[in-house]
Design an enzyme around this catalytic site. Sequence first.
Site, PDB file in Angstrom:
ATOM      1  N   LYS A  60      35.114 103.172  16.596  1.00 61.39           N
ATOM      2  CA  LYS A  60      36.271 104.082  16.516  1.00 61.39           C
ATOM      3  C   LYS A  60      37.577 103.325  16.792  1.00 61.39           C
ATOM      4  CE  LYS A  60      34.850 106.891  19.801  1.00 61.39           C
ATOM      5  NZ  LYS A  60      33.675 106.144  20.287  1.00 61.39           N
TER       6      LYS A  60
ATOM      7  N   ARG B 166      36.036 114.767  24.432  1.00 61.18           N
ATOM      8  CA  ARG B 166      34.661 114.364  24.696  1.00 61.18           C
ATOM      9  C   ARG B 166      33.830 115.506  25.257  1.00 61.18           C
ATOM     10  NH1 ARG B 166      36.059 108.464  25.425  1.00 61.18           N
ATOM     11  NH2 ARG B 166      34.198 107.312  25.925  1.00 61.18           N
TER      12      ARG B 166
ATOM     13  N   ARG C  23      31.187  92.665  22.842  1.00 61.94           N
ATOM     14  CA  ARG C  23      32.617  93.022  22.792  1.00 61.94           C
ATOM     15  C   ARG C  23      33.432  92.226  23.818  1.00 61.94           C
ATOM     16  NH1 ARG C  23      34.569  99.137  22.848  1.00 61.94           N
ATOM     17  NH2 ARG C  23      33.671  99.278  24.914  1.00 61.94           N
TER      18      ARG C  23
ATOM     19  N   ARG D 125      34.474  94.117  29.254  1.00 61.69           N
ATOM     20  CA  ARG D 125      34.799  95.337  29.980  1.00 61.69           C
ATOM     21  C   ARG D 125      33.724  95.606  31.023  1.00 61.69           C
ATOM     22  NH1 ARG D 125      36.352 100.159  25.931  1.00 61.69           N
ATOM     23  NH2 ARG D 125      35.047 101.316  27.396  1.00 61.69           N
TER      24      ARG D 125
ATOM     25  N   ARG E 164      26.418 105.521  29.448  1.00 62.53           N
ATOM     26  CA  ARG E 164      27.493 106.095  28.621  1.00 62.53           C
ATOM     27  C   ARG E 164      26.921 106.726  27.350  1.00 62.53           C
ATOM     28  NH1 ARG E 164      30.810 101.051  27.721  1.00 62.53           N
ATOM     29  NH2 ARG E 164      32.172 102.323  26.426  1.00 62.53           N
TER      30      ARG E 164
HETATM   31  P1  AMP Z   1      36.313 104.499  26.055  1.00 60.47           P
HETATM   32  O1  AMP Z   1      37.266 103.336  26.057  1.00 60.47           O
HETATM   33  O2  AMP Z   1      36.693 105.559  25.085  1.00 60.47           O
HETATM   34  O3  AMP Z   1      34.873 104.059  25.923  1.00 60.47           O
HETATM   35  O4  AMP Z   1      36.460 105.169  27.499  1.00 60.47           O
HETATM   36  C1  AMP Z   1      36.197 104.438  28.682  1.00 60.47           C
HETATM   37  C2  AMP Z   1      36.045 105.378  29.855  1.00 60.47           C
HETATM   38  O5  AMP Z   1      37.260 106.121  30.059  1.00 60.47           O
HETATM   39  C3  AMP Z   1      34.966 106.437  29.721  1.00 60.47           C
HETATM   40  O6  AMP Z   1      33.675 105.958  30.049  1.00 60.47           O
HETATM   41  C4  AMP Z   1      35.472 107.484  30.723  1.00 60.47           C
HETATM   42  O7  AMP Z   1      35.249 107.077  32.059  1.00 60.47           O
HETATM   43  C5  AMP Z   1      36.974 107.446  30.485  1.00 60.47           C
HETATM   44  N1  AMP Z   1      37.370 108.358  29.388  1.00 60.47           N
HETATM   45  C6  AMP Z   1      37.943 108.017  28.200  1.00 60.47           C
HETATM   46  N2  AMP Z   1      38.170 109.094  27.440  1.00 60.47           N
HETATM   47  C7  AMP Z   1      37.734 110.158  28.158  1.00 60.47           C
HETATM   48  C8  AMP Z   1      37.679 111.553  27.914  1.00 60.47           C
HETATM   49  N3  AMP Z   1      38.117 112.089  26.754  1.00 60.47           N
HETATM   50  N4  AMP Z   1      37.146 112.340  28.873  1.00 60.47           N
HETATM   51  C9  AMP Z   1      36.718 111.846  30.041  1.00 60.47           C
HETATM   52  N5  AMP Z   1      36.720 110.538  30.334  1.00 60.47           N
HETATM   53  C10 AMP Z   1      37.230 109.687  29.404  1.00 60.47           C
END
Ligand code: AMP
Length: 221
Positions: free
Chosen positions: A13, A88, A127, A160, A171
């Site tokens: 994404k 989410r 990554r 990360r 996750r």
């Molecule tokens: P991502 O970079 O999208 O994989 O997000 C990394 C982390 O940020 C996730 O594992 C959550 O801890 C937090 N996070 C990002 N977007 C959301 C969301 N829409 N709702 C809740 N937590 C989020």
Amino acid sequence: MRLILLGPPGAGKGTQAELLCDKFNLVHISTGDILRDEVVDGSQLGQQVAKFLQSGELVPDDVVVAVVMKRLAKPDTQKGFILDGFPRTLPQAEALNAGLEKLNLPIELVIYFKTKPEVSLMRLGGRRVCNKCNVNFHLVNRPPKKDNICDFCGGTLNIRQDDQEATVKKRLNIYQNQTHGLIEYYKKTGKLKEVSGDLPAEQVLVQLTEIFSRENLIASR
Ligand code: AMP
């Protein structure tokens, strides 16, 4: 163009959001990037969310909704935006709907990146992310020109914290339990389109461009 990108971690994404924002001059709104920046800055919000990001758990809905609505209210979103990693959960999707109605910026398409778990695991394992500009690289699929150095800003590339294998599996489970149901929610709106997140980035971009042209979001070629 106002889009939501939906799909599991490692579906591509973020990569597609970057490509599309460059190509169509859109604003990229990645909740993960915004929250990580807050953690790095040590802000009050950053301190509040750090433990969720580290463990791979979702930040509470009210916190993340407030962050997104504040970002969407900035004038640059008038030119179009891509939401990457948001919503989410169902409460997030409903809050977004209500908020965008007020701003008069309805979502046009929701793109579901259908992706096999083994592809997600492979992608996240390799990554590397720039510590300055947040651009993603991959050891195999998108290696940087110089080891560990960002091609764009010269920043250092890091793994990360939440890309460790155990956290990635958690996750993916959280995605399955809390986010995947949004596909049905958006199917009912008639705005959901699907691409194969398993394919290489260039091929996904072709699929997306075809969808946009079919939906009259861009002129047909
Ligand atoms: P991502 O970079 O999208 O994989 O997000 C990394 C982390 O940020 C996730 O594992 C959550 O801890 C937090 N996070 C990002 N977007 C959301 C969301 N829409 N709702 C809740 N937590 C989020």
